[in-house]
Design an enzyme around this catalytic site. Structure first.
Site, short mmCIF file in Angstrom:
data_model
loop_
_atom_site.label_atom_id
_atom_site.label_comp_id
_atom_site.label_asym_id
_atom_site.label_seq_id
_atom_site.Cartn_x
_atom_site.Cartn_y
_atom_site.Cartn_z
N LYS A 52 3.78 7.72 2.64
CA LYS A 52 2.84 8.50 3.44
C LYS A 52 3.55 9.47 4.39
O LYS A 52 2.96 10.45 4.83
CB LYS A 52 1.89 7.57 4.20
CG LYS A 52 0.94 6.87 3.26
CD LYS A 52 -0.17 6.12 3.98
CE LYS A 52 -1.17 5.55 3.01
NZ LYS A 52 -0.64 4.42 2.20
C1 PLP Z 1 -1.14 4.03 0.92
C2 PLP Z 1 -0.26 3.21 0.04
C3 PLP Z 1 -0.51 3.06 -1.35
C4 PLP Z 1 -1.74 3.64 -2.02
O1 PLP Z 1 -1.73 5.03 -2.05
P1 PLP Z 1 -3.07 5.86 -2.37
O2 PLP Z 1 -2.73 7.29 -2.19
O3 PLP Z 1 -4.08 5.38 -1.34
O4 PLP Z 1 -3.51 5.52 -3.74
C5 PLP Z 1 0.41 2.35 -2.11
N1 PLP Z 1 1.50 1.79 -1.56
C6 PLP Z 1 1.78 1.91 -0.25
C7 PLP Z 1 3.01 1.25 0.30
C8 PLP Z 1 0.93 2.62 0.61
O5 PLP Z 1 1.21 2.73 1.92
#
Ligand code: PLP
Length: 462
Positions: free
Chosen positions: A112
């Site tokens: 993210k």
């Molecule tokens: C947010 C997140 C996901 C999922 O990602 P999306 O874009 O919501 O599908 C998977 N793994 C981790 C570690 C995350 O923080």
């Protein structure tokens, strides 16, 4: 470049407006009116470029005249300067035909950071120019909140308030939110669950008087600018492994469908992606939908991969919009049916979805077993989310097509699960080795809208 809503009834916006708004006024999600194309030659020319240069070339057509080329170059440079790896998104080989794209070298150790760090710089540049300030409020079960605080700390035109459920995030996640010392970031520990935190945030957005008074803005995963930032690493990884001269496939640990939808956009732009594989944990609404054509929520079961624990998947609406031939009225109707319990995807739309996506579901036991096995075979320590990706990818390998699995978080973010499965304690990277010694700053707050709004008002106007 103009942006339209998936429900067809909101104003058409520029990139900057769509970014600052987040959710469309008709409840839909913004998408570009047309998807820019990159030619074979454009894509071939990305090989060997820096991550920042690939980011500039891939995202430039989407931002219209929001920023000059120089401004945009600078925004990108600042966004990724805090990453601990020069490659930003390095590839590691797991098997003869299987590669791991490590997306966890950012400031808060999860993918993210790629989107949040960029959006922080985009907001700051846009707001400085207009002389405005915004107040970003978000709810988190862990990763999104730490990424937002990591991205907006110290920026001049933004205050950030993150609500998280007291006692219900991991210690690393809590410390990433509570240890930054900048006065514009605020970690609020609410007495309740994640759903309470999210409900209070929704209440604030629906309280228009408060919303306007403090200049509320959202950066959750439906924000188009976040999806766009994630398109970049698909091009970066694919060209490192021979695209566009050969096809590659991706497997993506999926929750809200933002990350994998970015892969779909890359494919639509011209990147030769063979398969895009959705990997879910036991909260498998997406896998059930892609295999059975039924989109029916059945609650959330807490798992050892908490960042993928979702009941409905907000960005899936964008994929449905494309699968229904961009028919906003059809999407609005499906979303009404969802409120009543769920919907069936039409045959034509299912065909379009199946052409674009494969899927797989991984149990808790298989997740742990994949961490164990991968460490034994390759020495790579996987976080539980990345392990789900690896397990599903192994079932979708095709001879001659490199498979790239996205590693979404650093194993040190989930130390208990990783250690139980591998016998190895995953150490924090050196840039945050002292995380457990830094002083914390947390405001404990009741699950009460009035109390939360009063606190935000006091801290943003003083
Ligand atoms: C947010 C997140 C996901 C999922 O990602 P999306 O874009 O919501 O599908 C998977 N793994 C981790 C570690 C995350 O923080």
């Amino acid at each position: 470049m103009k942006y339209i809503s998936t429900r067809g009834a909101a104003p058409v916006l520029s990139f900057e407006e769509a970014m600052l708004t987040g959710l469309a006024r008709d409840g839909g999600l913004y998408l570009p009116e047309t998807i820019p194309q990159m030619s074979h030659g454009d894509i071939a020319a990305l090989a060997g470029q820096s991550y920042e240069e690939v980011a500039f070339r891939v995202m430039r057509p989407f931002i219209g005249d929001a920023f000059t080329d120089d401004e945009f170059h600078e925004i990108i440079a600042r966004a990724y300067a805090g990453f601990a790896h020069d490659a930003r998104a390095p590839l590691v080989q797991l098997g003869p035909n299987h590669h791991l794209l490590e997306l966890f070298h950012g400031p808060t150790l999860a993918f993210k950071d790629f989107a949040m760090q960029l959006i922080g710089q985009l907001f700051e540049a846009a707001l400085k120019r207009s002389g405005k300030r915004v107040c970003i409020v978000g709810a988190t079960s862990g990763d999104t909140g730490s990424a937002a605080i990591g991205a907006f700390r110290g920026l001049e035109a933004v205050d950030v308030f993150i609500l998280y459920p007291h006692g219900r995030v991991s210690e690393v996640q809590r410390r990433q939110m509570s240890t930054p010392t900048e006065a514009n970031v605020h970690a609020l520990a609410i007495d309740g669950y994640f759903d309470d935190a999210q409900a209070r945030v929704k209440d604030m957005f629906n309280h228009f008087e408060f919303r306007d008074a403090v200049g509320l803005a959202g950066v959750n995963s439906i924000n188009w600018a976040r999806v766009l930032a994630q398109v970049v690493y698909y091009f970066y990884a694919a060209t490192a492994l021979g695209a566009p001269h050969r096809k590659v496939s991706f497997t993506v640990p999926t929750g809200n469908f933002g990350d994998i939808f970015a892969g779909y956009i890359a494919k639509r732009m011209g990147l030769p992606i063979d398969r895009l594989v959705v990997a879910t944990n036991q909260n498998d609404i997406l896998h059930r939908c892609l295999t059975q054509a039924e989109y029916t929520p059945n609650g959330v079961k807490p798992s050892i991969s908490p960042s993928m624990d979702i009941g409905v998947s907000s960005n899936f609406e964008r994929a449905l919009f494309e699968a229904y031939g961009r028919d906003g009225r059809a999407i609005a109707q499906l979303m009404d049916e969802l409120k009543e319990g769920g919907f069936t995807v039409s045959q034509g739309a299912m065909q379009a979805l199946r052409e674009a996506f494969d899927s797989g579901r991984v149990s808790e036991e298989e997740t742990s077993a994949t961490i164990t096995r991968t460490f034994a075979q390759t020495g790579e320590l996987l976080c539980p989310h990345s392990a789900i990706g690896v397990q599903v990818a192994e079932a979708h390998l095709t001879p001659g097509v490199p498979m790239i699995t996205l590693a979404t978080a650093h194993p040190a973010k989930f130390p208990a699960t990783v250690e139980a499965a591998s016998g190895q304690h995953p150490p924090l990277p050196s840039h945050m080795a002292d995380l457990y010694e830094r002083p914390e700053r947390i405001t404990r707050i009741a699950n009460d809208l009035g109390a939360i709004e009063t606190l935000i008002t006091e801290r943003t106007t003083s």
